[in-house]
Design an enzyme around this catalytic site. Structure first.
Site, PDB file in Angstrom:
ATOM      1  CE1 TYR A   1      -3.216  -2.863   0.279  1.00 33.90           C
ATOM      2  CE2 TYR A   1      -3.486  -2.411   2.606  1.00 33.90           C
ATOM      3  CZ  TYR A   1      -3.810  -3.144   1.485  1.00 33.90           C
ATOM      4  OH  TYR A   1      -4.730  -4.159   1.585  1.00 33.90           O
TER       5      TYR A   1
ATOM      6  CB  SER B   1     -13.556   0.487  -3.091  1.00 30.57           C
ATOM      7  OG  SER B   1     -12.840  -0.726  -2.949  1.00 30.57           O
TER       8      SER B   1
END
Length: 330
Positions: free
Chosen positions: A63, A217
């Site tokens: 990430y 998301s």
């Protein structure tokens, strides 16, 4: 504040039913970034989640290509051992240092996994990772990389080990070597694919399950619109995702509209209804929920206290069928 905790599989950890997801805070300078981020706001969001009772954070080396782990470490600096949340991270996605935009490659090479854990320990500023997970199935056999994770646990580098995005056959192969402490699959009202086989496997084997993207998301927050989808920047991976465009987006937004009356009855947010639906499934221990500022944390921190009735669940199932949103079991 405090939130109720539940046992996390057979580990010695008890976790809150929502955890802070640190994917988005990695920034936008890589293949699956969420656009540019404000690190100060990310730090504030993490601390607000911890102060709201959330006792674990899920991140990954990939990430932001290491940046998310560094932001997590910065956010946790003020906390001592008594009030520090658990930190979970992942390995197995290796990036190109010379071109950050290239999609990271999957790797389960034993020596590589060991290099990755040392790098994560350094970025996180800790001597032991609470949960270490293989992010995706790698070209190598499951047995090869799972043995390394089991060894790292025995050596005390990590407290527990898990798999993310693996299916029941791969879970079987790993379990034959050492217990799979946890599984991290995608799961939401839109992506329901693991509702059958994988959740049943985990329930049968006392494996904890922390689902990711329970709000798909951002689509299931109640704040997302077609206009916002159309304006997503090029360095936000969602701008290229099928769920955020065309007919699929319209079906997803129609499902969100159907959730509003349920949220109103419970005097809560659509986001909390979406998360509570995931938590209602047998076998789901907890849900990973992202935030990029404290206000977003407030939108979902109360989700575990939402008690969906049989009538609520039937209404949600009817909405899924009627709108045609998503895929997988209803």
């Amino acid at each position: 504040m405090s939130l109720r905790t539940v046992p996390f599989g057979t580990t010695d950890m008890s976790i809150t039913r929502v955890g802070f997801g640190a994917w988005a805070i990695g920034g936008g300078s890589w293949a699956y970034g969420w656009g540019d981020q404000d690190d100060d706001a990310s730090v504030a969001a993490i601390r607000h989640a911890v102060e709201s009772g959330v006792n674990w954070i899920d991140t990954a080396a990939v990430y932001g290509l290491g940046h998310s782990e560094e932001v997590v470490a910065r956010a946790l600096q003020p906390y001592g051992d008594a009030d520090r949340p658990y930190v979970f991270t992942k390995c197995g996605l290796v990036w190109d240092e010379n071109d950050r935009r290239v999609e990271p490659r999957r790797s389960g090479d034993a020596a590589g996994v060991r290099r990755e854990v040392e790098a994560s320990l350094r970025r996180l500023g800790t001597e032991r990772i609470d949960l270490y997970q293989m992010h995706w199935p790698a070209p190598e056999q499951v047995q090869e990389y799972w043995q390394v994770l089991v060894d790292l646990k025995a050596e005390g580098k990590v407290r527990a080990v898990g798999l993310s995005n693996h299916d029941s056959k791969q879970l079987d192969a790993a379990e034959a070597i050492g217990h799979v402490d946890s599984l991290q699959p995608p799961f939401s009202l839109i992506n329901r694919d693991v509702a059958g086989e994988e959740l049943e496997w985990c329930h049968a084997h006392d494996t904890g399950v922390i689902v990711y993207s329970p709000m798909q998301s951002g689509l299931l927050t109640g704040a997302f619109t077609a206009e916002r989808a159309a304006s997503l920047p090029a360095n936000d991976w969602r701008s290229r995702d099928a769920e955020f465009t065309g007919e699929q987006l319209q079906r997803n937004l129609a499902l969100v509209a159907a959730l509003w009356p349920i949220a109103d009855r419970h005097e809560t947010t659509v986001a909390s209804i979406a998360i509570a639906w995931c938590l209602a499934y047998e076998g789901v221990t907890a849900a990973i929920v992202g935030a990029r500022n404290p206000r977003q944390v407030d939108g979902w921190a109360g989700a575990p206290s939402v008690d969906l009735s049989t009538a609520d669940l039937a209404e949600i199932a009817d909405a899924v069928r009627r709108t045609g949103a998503g895929h997988g079991e209803i």
